[in-house]
Design a protein around this motif. Structure first.
Motif, PDB file in Angstrom:
ATOM      1  N   LEU A   1      42.789  42.607  32.899  1.00  0.00           N
ATOM      2  CA  LEU A   1      43.784  41.731  33.781  1.00  0.00           C
ATOM      3  C   LEU A   1      44.287  40.547  33.341  1.00  0.00           C
ATOM      4  CD1 LEU A   1      41.387  41.755  36.851  1.00  0.00           C
ATOM      5  CD2 LEU A   1      43.437  43.114  36.956  1.00  0.00           C
ATOM      6  N   ASP A   2      45.529  40.232  33.477  1.00  0.00           N
ATOM      7  CA  ASP A   2      45.989  38.967  33.092  1.00  0.00           C
ATOM      8  C   ASP A   2      46.941  38.464  33.965  1.00  0.00           C
ATOM      9  OD1 ASP A   2      47.023  36.893  31.471  1.00  0.00           O
ATOM     10  OD2 ASP A   2      46.272  37.742  29.680  1.00  0.00           O
ATOM     11  N   LYS A   3      47.183  37.184  34.177  1.00  0.00           N
ATOM     12  CA  LYS A   3      48.122  36.643  35.191  1.00  0.00           C
ATOM     13  C   LYS A   3      49.382  36.297  34.533  1.00  0.00           C
ATOM     14  CE  LYS A   3      46.576  31.464  34.655  1.00  0.00           C
ATOM     15  NZ  LYS A   3      46.162  30.529  35.489  1.00  0.00           N
ATOM     16  N   CYS A   4      49.576  36.557  33.236  1.00  0.00           N
ATOM     17  CA  CYS A   4      50.847  36.254  32.670  1.00  0.00           C
ATOM     18  C   CYS A   4      51.500  37.369  32.606  1.00  0.00           C
ATOM     19  CB  CYS A   4      50.463  36.004  31.010  1.00  0.00           C
ATOM     20  SG  CYS A   4      49.970  37.545  30.017  1.00  0.00           S
TER      21      CYS A   4
ATOM     22  N   SER B   1      48.775  39.645  37.340  1.00  0.00           N
ATOM     23  CA  SER B   1      47.468  39.643  37.936  1.00  0.00           C
ATOM     24  C   SER B   1      46.462  38.756  37.887  1.00  0.00           C
ATOM     25  CB  SER B   1      46.877  41.177  37.986  1.00  0.00           C
ATOM     26  OG  SER B   1      47.890  42.165  38.209  1.00  0.00           O
ATOM     27  N   ARG B   2      46.422  37.762  38.892  1.00  0.00           N
ATOM     28  CA  ARG B   2      45.543  36.608  38.836  1.00  0.00           C
ATOM     29  C   ARG B   2      44.224  36.744  39.515  1.00  0.00           C
ATOM     30  NH1 ARG B   2      45.315  31.859  42.066  1.00  0.00           N
ATOM     31  NH2 ARG B   2      44.308  30.170  40.849  1.00  0.00           N
ATOM     32  N   ALA B   3      43.287  36.774  38.577  1.00  0.00           N
ATOM     33  CA  ALA B   3      41.919  36.831  38.937  1.00  0.00           C
ATOM     34  C   ALA B   3      41.560  35.589  39.670  1.00  0.00           C
ATOM     35  CB  ALA B   3      40.869  37.079  38.237  1.00  0.00           C
TER      36      ALA B   3
ATOM     37  N   VAL C   1      35.979  41.908  41.358  1.00  0.00           N
ATOM     38  CA  VAL C   1      36.748  40.566  41.294  1.00  0.00           C
ATOM     39  C   VAL C   1      38.032  40.800  42.165  1.00  0.00           C
ATOM     40  CG1 VAL C   1      38.288  41.255  39.474  1.00  0.00           C
ATOM     41  CG2 VAL C   1      38.168  39.130  39.615  1.00  0.00           C
ATOM     42  N   VAL C   2      38.234  39.530  42.852  1.00  0.00           N
ATOM     43  CA  VAL C   2      39.460  39.509  43.749  1.00  0.00           C
ATOM     44  C   VAL C   2      40.661  39.071  42.920  1.00  0.00           C
ATOM     45  CG1 VAL C   2      40.297  38.450  45.850  1.00  0.00           C
ATOM     46  CG2 VAL C   2      38.067  38.794  45.540  1.00  0.00           C
ATOM     47  N   VAL C   3      41.716  39.756  43.263  1.00  0.00           N
ATOM     48  CA  VAL C   3      43.089  39.766  42.390  1.00  0.00           C
ATOM     49  C   VAL C   3      44.334  39.473  43.281  1.00  0.00           C
ATOM     50  CG1 VAL C   3      44.558  40.867  40.560  1.00  0.00           C
ATOM     51  CG2 VAL C   3      41.820  41.158  40.698  1.00  0.00           C
TER      52      VAL C   3
END
Length: 533
Positions: free
Chosen positions: A47-50, A191-193, A206-208
């Motif tokens: 997962l990565d929020k970028c 996709s930001r954890a 984890v909530v995403v």
């Protein structure tokens, strides 16, 4: 959790074996290691929020340097791809022992470093770089362009480091992405954890936030590799001090402390130097809040041992030659930030200019201020921020006098950039230069304006060095939760030896991935037993 599960995959599956938060070097190592330990690639999620174009975290912006123990050139040759048989006799790489590596970390941290973390990194360093080459396909090279000078026809390496990667961090992350694709490991970008799911003391997912929805991603194990808080102005001010709001972000703008906050909320113990960070001399014209994906590490300006640095008042403020650049560059950004107006100038004459690295000081990389003499240079620097031109001229004059006086006292000393040569200013100046003190007399003269570039922060979560399991406040492992990379607190304090960050990410990433796979195996066995009973 109260938020409803909203499937994102076509098959509606939201459960995974291992979830890695962070697509950088350390997180990628954890994903590879989990696959190596038996977790099927399609059951590992990164997962990565970028967005996809920012993949790779801070690792992308590095020179790809890996500090490792080794027995000298013969030990490194099997790792590298840029040394022909004809070149071997013209290379000098001194061995770098475990004790030297450990001593360097403890010396930089003034003995505050967690012994278990240091021991694990040092002892695992050589095996980790071999694994990166053999398993991941990283193309290692001897770092002629950054870690060696040609002296008497021989490429002489210095500062305890010799390995880099072809095309720097760009090549490193490219190798990771190719290997993850071969293993069918999925990556969710943007996709930001936001929260770890904890049930009966164990992390279960984890909530995403993804595509405007809040979803629950179940996992048997979670690896945190989301970096520090260096890209957050608010967090920098909170932990490092108000002046740090003006530091320039060297790498990704997405390392804002999310992983540390999530871990703390799940009961993780925080440890390490939250007031410390890696910060270097950085191009003053660089963007303030993110690095350049094109120029990346080229904005670094590490040539200061070949000249002097002066502040806006025209005064020197650091010993440019107190140690090899590998051991000073990570703290001189802080020194610059603490000077008037938060910037400085690096000054070179032709004796120093010819040794500067093209990738950092080449045309088109840096704005250069040229002049035929020091008086003219002072005039040219005024529009760029030099406040006191006469004070600057006096600084250079007094520095040159000190250099000449020491040369007269010690004519036997020979200038050599590959050793601590003792060519100094002596103790007559308010700030001495201990080594490589060349006079500034041969024009044309060059000035380069530099600022503070922050790379990564040192404070983070406590982990078990043997497993990379995140520890709770009572010192026990939080089952199912691991951490690696910049999120690990306690390894570095105040300063660090160049190249040890990527190595630590690989060492602890491997531990995290392997141990996560063991959790998967244990839980899968328990489910199978229950189904058969």
């Amino acid at each position: 959790m109260s938020s409803p599960v909203k499937p994102l995959n076509s098959d509606g599956r939201l459960d995974w074996d291992v979830v890695v938060i962070g697509s950088g070097h350390a997180g990628s190592c954890a994903a590879h290691a989990a696959v190596d330990a038996g977790v099927p690639g399609p059951r590992v999620l990164v997962l990565d929020k970028c967005p996809p174009e920012w993949v790779g975290g801070n690792g992308y912006f590095t020179a790809g340097a890996h500090r490792t123990t080794h027995g000298g050139l013969h030990d490194l040759l099997p790792l590298v791809s840029n040394v022909s048989p004809e070149l071997v006799p013209k290379i000098d790489v001194p061995p770098y022992t475990s004790s030297q590596f450990s001593d360097d970390i403890f010396r930089m941290g003034e003995g505050r470093n967690a012994e278990g973390l240091v021991k694990t990194v040092v002892e695992g360093s050589r095996d980790a770089v071999q694994w990166l080459k053999d398993r991941v396909g990283v193309d290692f090279t001897l770092s002629f362009n950054r870690q060696a000078y040609v002296v008497d026809g021989v490429q002489r390496f210095w500062g305890g480091m010799a390995l880099s990667t072809r095309d720097g961090g760009k090549g490193l992350i490219r190798a990771h992405r190719n290997a993850l694709e071969r293993a069918n490991v999925q990556t969710w970008f943007e996709s930001r954890a936001i929260e770890l799911i904890q049930e009966d003391g164990r992390i279960t997912g984890v909530v995403v936030e993804k595509d405007g929805k809040t979803v629950v991603v179940r996992a048997k194990a979670v690896v945190l590799a989301a970096g520090g808080f260096e890209a957050s102005r608010e967090e920098r001010e909170k932990h490092l001090g108000k002046a740090w709001s003006e530091a320039r972000v060297r790498g990704t703008p997405y390392n804002t402390g999310d992983g540390i906050r999530m871990a703390a909320a799940a009961g993780a113990r925080l440890q390490g130097d939250f007031a410390g960070c890696h910060s270097t001399c950085w191009d003053a014209s660089a963007a303030p809040d993110q690095g350049s994906r094109e120029l990346s590490n080229q904005y670094t300006k590490s040539g200061y041992p070949l000249g002097i640095m002066v502040n806006a008042n025209g005064e020197r403020f650091v010993d440019e030659g107190v140690d090899f650049r590998n051991y000073t560059y990570a703290v001189y950004g802080r020194a610059i930030l603490n000077e008037p107006r938060g910037y400085a100038f690096q000054i070179f004459d032709q004796k120093g200019v010819k040794w500067l690295r093209e990738e950092e000081y080449g045309d088109g990389v840096i704005e250069k201020i040229w002049a035929e003499d020091i008086e003219q240079l002072a005039d040219e620097m005024r529009p760029c921020g030099l406040i006191h031109r006469l004070r600057f001229q006096r600084t250079v004059r007094e520095y040159n006098e000190a250099v000449h006086n020491e040369q007269e006292k010690h004519p036997e000393r020979v200038w050599d950039p590959t050793v601590k040569d003792g060519i100094s200013t002596g103790d007559g100046l308010s700030v001495r230069k201990s080594n490589w003190a060349l006079s500034l007399e041969e024009g044309p003269f060059l000035a380069v304006k530099v600022s503070c570039g922050i790379t990564f922060t040192f404070g983070g979560v406590a982990i078990d060095p043997a497993t990379a399991a995140v520890l709770s406040e009572d010192g026990k492992s939080i089952e199912g939760l691991f951490a690696t990379g910049e999120m690990v607190g306690g390894l570095f304090y105040g300063n660090y030896p160049g190249g040890s960050g990527l190595t630590a990410g690989a060492v602890f990433g491997r531990h995290a991935g392997r141990e996560a796979a063991r959790i998967v195996e244990k839980l899968s066995a328990a489910v199978e037993l229950a189904d058969n009973s």
